[in-house]
Design a protein around this motif. Structure first.
Motif, mmCIF file in Angstrom:
data_model
loop_
_atom_site.group_PDB
_atom_site.id
_atom_site.type_symbol
_atom_site.label_atom_id
_atom_site.label_comp_id
_atom_site.label_asym_id
_atom_site.label_seq_id
_atom_site.Cartn_x
_atom_site.Cartn_y
_atom_site.Cartn_z
ATOM 1 N N GLU A 627 102.408 61.411 71.260
ATOM 2 C CA GLU A 627 101.725 61.767 72.515
ATOM 3 C C GLU A 627 101.299 60.486 73.205
ATOM 4 N N GLY A 628 101.116 60.543 74.508
ATOM 5 C CA GLY A 628 100.566 59.400 75.243
ATOM 6 C C GLY A 628 101.529 58.230 75.270
ATOM 7 N N ARG A 629 100.989 57.038 75.003
ATOM 8 C CA ARG A 629 101.823 55.833 75.111
ATOM 9 C C ARG A 629 101.516 54.879 73.963
ATOM 10 N N PHE A 630 102.401 53.864 73.782
ATOM 11 C CA PHE A 630 102.148 52.785 72.829
ATOM 12 C C PHE A 630 101.177 51.792 73.441
ATOM 13 N N LEU A 631 100.571 50.943 72.618
ATOM 14 C CA LEU A 631 99.824 49.795 73.138
ATOM 15 C C LEU A 631 100.833 48.718 73.503
ATOM 16 N N THR A 632 100.523 47.930 74.520
ATOM 17 C CA THR A 632 101.407 46.823 74.896
ATOM 18 C C THR A 632 100.599 45.541 74.966
ATOM 19 N N VAL A 683 100.820 58.114 67.405
ATOM 20 C CA VAL A 683 102.129 57.723 66.875
ATOM 21 C C VAL A 683 102.345 58.395 65.529
ATOM 22 N N GLY A 684 103.603 58.376 65.086
ATOM 23 C CA GLY A 684 103.927 58.946 63.789
ATOM 24 C C GLY A 684 103.255 58.139 62.677
ATOM 25 N N ALA A 685 102.975 58.821 61.546
ATOM 26 C CA ALA A 685 102.342 58.131 60.415
ATOM 27 C C ALA A 685 103.387 57.268 59.725
ATOM 28 N N VAL A 686 102.983 56.101 59.258
ATOM 29 C CA VAL A 686 103.891 55.262 58.485
ATOM 30 C C VAL A 686 103.261 54.992 57.125
ATOM 31 N N LYS A 687 104.120 54.678 56.163
ATOM 32 C CA LYS A 687 103.616 54.296 54.840
ATOM 33 C C LYS A 687 103.020 52.907 54.962
#
Lengths: 888, 113
Positions: A627-632, A683-687
């Protein structure tokens, strides 16, 4: 002792001894003869009398040797020679036995060397069992281990009666050397009492003082011996000399002894652990972040539980004035006191023990194989032994003969095994043994080698027991006949051989199943998605010393230029920066507070992975945007306080509402609205720490400007191979700042693979053990069945002469193998069940009793052992009645 | 040659030590010396002499060295070591005690009982 030495001298000059004895006796005889002649006896008669009165020269000499204690050695030598001759006569058997022993003993010795340097050797400090570590834990918040804080140290120092000393340390890195030729060094920052707590002091110079723990006064350094030798040419006047660290001079005040080694740290420089007075106050009590670790030395007589009780008591008393106390209590806060050695190796203890058990099972299989081969050989000598017994060979003699033979074999195998282990340790280094928390460097020392030889002797004695039993079982007469008739064989001997085969198959099933479980765990771990696209990513760590980059402005200028330059490189599609990449092994969790979140009953505060990111980090690492946007990069250069959270975080706090636009604070409590961060993306969860992480702990990503750190990871995604970009990244960084090296350059895929080393290496080792075990079992089954066929050659010949069909003969042996296989597999499955239970802790998403692995293990063994029995049973079916009956 | 007595069991070692204690001797010399000092009464069986010498050497009671015999031949000479001297003293004392006791016992008369 003296006598042993004189005997040893005598053995060395055995030839002299014999010559001297002959000379002495000849002198005697001649003197006597002369005396007799002088008294009037004829020379011939005198010579005769002189000889006869001394008696048989041979007997006298033998008595003299006995008197000198030589007969035991003579007998041993004779038996050794006899055994060596027997072994030479059967090169096939000897080679098989030696190879088996070399591999099995070598494997055990290799693992033993690991076990010795991980578990058995004491820490290299005086009274090492008094050393403990203390760390904070918040289990209910998902933070098992948070190190200790500066505050903990200053509050505990001198106030815990059970501790004789308390110290803290923090591992880190520093840049040394002159501009253009800088190097990264591992450093450890320590409190002044660090070395005295360990019970060691510098070999030269002095330790740090209390005055040297502020930022204004900490320009001093203590060197490890190797650094002093390699970088400063072992300068004897090094004390007081200045060296350049992170661009600033530091005065050398001490050099450590050559054998100083703190756990598995590779730090060669030690600096004071400086802090400001305000960092030491109650506000920082829970700010450990797992970067600062505490060690302490128990007072003589004080126990671990006393220390624990005193720490608990102090923590309780301090909570009275702690505003965070309630939250910490809800998080299950405690400070644990744990023995230093045990704590350091806790992560691999069970794996090492498991590997040792596996190697031991391999040795058992090898030993069983050898016993079987030896029994077959002994059976071939029944007649000889029976004749010798009939002629008066003593039982003791037969036993010692068997013992000498097996011990000769196992000792030779042991020597070869030491060679195998020397190679094995090199293989382990490739498999990543260097990453193990070793107490001492991994090496094959004299002690382990001696242990191996002692073990070989014990093994030799163990192998001799069934052989001696077999040789002694009164087959006098009976033995002489049974073989010549070639008809029946001794049932007991056959039963023994068969039960050994069953045991061997069972052990091999256990080993195979265990290896299968480890392999399956590894495969399942490997199959876990890290949550991002891990291909084509290069990562490297850059460390910006605060001396050169004191402000965000300086940091920001560096970041901007690096990102711009890297994005311009051919093939690069995205470049980002983060203070810690996943799988770096440094990711720490910290608290965050969501505005408006009302804790549910029984809910404890949670630690979340927190990062500062700059540039196109999310694109470079291949995150999925929910959802939304990434940080830049812009987010670090704008006043708005924004952040991105992962889906685990969003799902936990806002299961039924939209995450975007929600607000949160760093730390454990709500603050002023101006300090809030607004969620602009999910954002999606990462390990984070490893593929086998289980808890969905949630992560927060802040703009780098708001979470500046001196550690910086560059993340570069490119169409070319990541390795090919490594040189480019180094060059670009050097162009911006010639002082800065790039460290830990690895592709993301390598990073992930390396994170699995603790699963991969044991699985590879266990697989290797299993292959050897299966080979040994095949050899054993083949040997025993071939032998059974050879033994019953005559019987088969008669039956075939009477009309038995070859298929009947073939199936008879085939069914024998099948029966042994069935019994062995059944026992093996039972054993595998127990082994699985014992392995539970190191398994990942695999049940201890895994039907597929068991079926696989049983299947492999069935195929191998049935294949091994095909040739013998085929041979049995082709026996020609005429030839078989004409034999003997 | 007068009447010879049988050697009592266990006395050979003691006699060899005594013989050697007087003067370094070679094996054959030991034989002659024992015969001489026992007044020609004791005869050592030649076959047991050398094993006994080797045993005593093995026990570090005797020291063996090669030397020249009276007629200029190479011969092995035995001397007493310090331990051998001590052993000889002990054995002599023990022997004297027990032989006196046995004599007393054998000489006892009915009146003394």
């Amino acid at each position: 002792m003296k006598r042993v030495r004189s005997l040893f001298r005598l053995l060395k000059s055995r030839g002299n001894f014999e010559a001297g004895m002959t000379e002495e006796l000849r002198f005697h005889i001649e003197q006597y003869k002369d005396d007799l002649t002088r008294s009037g006896i004829s020379p011939e008669e005198a010579a005769r009398r002189a000889r006869t009165e001394l008696g048989s020269l041979v007997n006298v000499k033998e008595d003299c040797r006995d008197a000198r204690g030589l007969h035991l050695f003579d007998e041993l030598l004779r038996e050794l020679r006899y055994a060596a001759r027997l072994l030479r006569k059967t090169p096939g058997f000897t080679a098989t036995a030696l190879a088996t022993l070399a591999v099995c003993i070598g494997a055990n010795l290799t693992i033993f060397a690991v076990m010795a340097s991980v578990l058995l050797r004491p820490l290299p400090f005086p009274a090492p069992d008094r050393l403990v570590t203390v760390f904070n834990t918040y289990p209910k918040a998902g933070v098992d281990r948070d190190g200790s804080s500066l505050t903990n140290y200053y509050e505990r120092r001198g106030r815990i009666p059970a501790f004789a000393a308390v110290a803290i340390y923090r591992h880190g890195t520093a840049i040394t050397g002159e501009p253009g030729s800088t190097q990264r060094e591992q450093v450890t920052r320590v409190s002044p009492d660090f070395f005295s707590t360990l019970g060691r002091s510098p070999a030269m110079g002095r330790a740090f003082t209390e005055e040297e723990t502020t930022y204004e006064t900490d320009g001093v350094a203590i060197l490890a011996d190797s650094y002093w030798r390699q970088r400063l040419n072992a300068d004897p006047r090094v004390i007081g000399r200045r060296i350049r660290i992170d661009g600033l001079p530091r005065t050398v005040i001490g050099v450590l002894p050559a054998d100083f080694r703190f756990l598995s740290s590779e730090a060669r420089l030690f600096f004071p652990l400086s802090s400001r007075p305000e960092d030491r106050g109650p506000g920082g009590r829970h700010s450990g972040g797992n970067s600062i670790q505490m060690i302490a030395r128990l007072k003589p007589g004080a126990t671990l539980s006393q220390a624990q009780a005193q720490i608990d008591g102090q923590n309780g008393a301090l909570e009275a004035d702690d505003p965070e106390a309630k939250m910490m209590a809800a998080a299950g806060f405690r400070s644990l006191v744990v023995p230093l050695h045990a704590d350091h190796v806790a992560s691999i203890r069970s794996t090492v023990l498991l590997m040792q058990a596996g190697a031991f099972v391999l040795l058992l299989i090898g030993a069983v194989n050898l016993v079987n081969l030896l029994l077959i050989r002994a059976n071939g000598r029944i007649k000889e032994l029976a004749v010798r017994q009939a002629l008066g060979a003593s039982r003791r003699h037969l036993v010692s003969e068997a013992l000498v033979e097996t011990t000769l074999l196992t000792l030779a195998g042991g020597l070869l095994g030491i060679g195998v282990a020397a190679g094995g340790i090199r293989i382990l280094a490739v498999l990543g043994a260097d990453h193990l928390p070793l107490i001492a460097p991994l090496a094959l020392d004299g002690l382990s080698a001696l242990a191996a030889l002692a073990g070989a002797i014990v093994l030799g004695a163990g192998l001799a027991a069934p052989i001696a039993w077999f040789n002694l079982r009164g087959h006098l007469g009976n033995g002489i006949q049974s073989e010549s008739r070639g008809g029946t064989t001794s049932h007991a001997a056959q039963g023994l051989r068969h039960s050994f085969i069953v045991a061997q198959i069972a052990l091999a099933v256990v080993l195979l199943a265990g290896a299968g479980l480890l392999g399956l765990s590894f495969e399942r771990a490997l199959a876990v998605s890290p949550g991002f696209r891990s291909d084509h990513i290069l990562t490297g760590q850059i460390y910006l010393p605060w001396t050169d980059y004191p402000t965000w402005a300086a940091h920001s200028a560096f970041n901007e230029r690096l990102l711009r330059e890297m994005a311009r490189q051919p093939g690069v599609s995205a470049a980002g920066l983060v203070n810690n990449v996943p799988f770096s092994g440094h990711s720490g969790k910290s608290a965050a507070t969501v505005k408006g979140h009302v804790p549910r009953p029984g809910e404890s505060p949670r630690g979340h992975y927190s990062y500062g990111v700059d540039g196109d980090y999310f694109t470079a690492l291949g995150f999925t945007l929910r959802e939304g946007r990434f940080l830049t990069a812009d987010d670090s250069r704008r006043p708005e306080r924004v952040c991105v959270v992962d889906e685990d975080f969003a799902r936990y706090y806002w299961p039924h509402s939209i995450a975007l636009g929600q607000r949160l604070f760093e730390g454990g409590e709500e603050r002023r609205d101006a300090e809030a961060f607004t969620v602009v993306g999910v954002v999606g969860a990462v390990k984070q720490a490893g593929l086998t992480d289980d808890a969905a702990q949630g992560a927060i990503y802040y703009p780098y400007a708001l979470r500046t750190d001196d550690s910086l990871f560059a993340v570069i995604r490119s169409s070319a191979s990541p390795e090919s970009q490594a040189g480019t990244l180094q060059k670009v960084v050097r162009q911006i700042d010639p002082d800065l090296p790039v460290n830990d350059l690895r592709s993301m895929e390598t990073r992930i693979a390396d994170s699995l080393i603790a699963r991969r290496s044991p699985a590879v080792l266990a697989g290797l053990f299993s292959v050897i075990a299966v080979l040994l079992t095949a050899v054993g089954t083949y040997g025993v069945l071939s032998y059974a066929v050879a033994l019953r050659r005559r019987e088969i010949g008669i039956r075939m002469a009477l009309g038995a069909r070859p298929e009947q003969i073939r199936s008879q042996f085939f069914f024998l193998a099948l029966r042994l296989l069935a019994a062995g597999t059944l026992l093996g499955v039972i054993g595998a069940w127990f082994a699985g239970q014992a392995m539970e802790a190191v398994l990942f998403q695999v049940a201890a009793f895994n039907a597929a692995t068991l079926a696989g293990a049983a299947g492999i063994l069935s195929v191998v052992s049935l294949a091994a029995c095909l040739l013998p049973s085929h041979r049995a079916a082709r026996i020609s009645p005429m030839e078989a009956l004409a034999d003997q | 040659m007068g009447k010879t007595a049988d050697l009592l069991p266990g006395t050979l070692d003691m006699l060899i030590l005594k013989a050697v204690s007087l003067k370094p001797l070679h094996g054959y010399g030991v034989l002659l010396r024992i015969r001489q000092i026992s007044g020609e009464a004791l005869e050592i069986p030649q076959g047991s002499l050398y094993p006994a010498l080797y045993r005593l050497e093995h026990q570090d009671l005797l020291i063996a060295e090669w030397g020249q015999s009276d007629n200029n031949r190479k011969a092995k000479y035995y001397t007493l070591s310090a331990a051998g001297r001590r052993r000889l003293r002990e054995e002599t004392a023990g022997w004297n005690r027990s032989s006196a006791a046995i004599s007393a016992a054998l000489n006892a008369t009915a009146e003394e009982v």
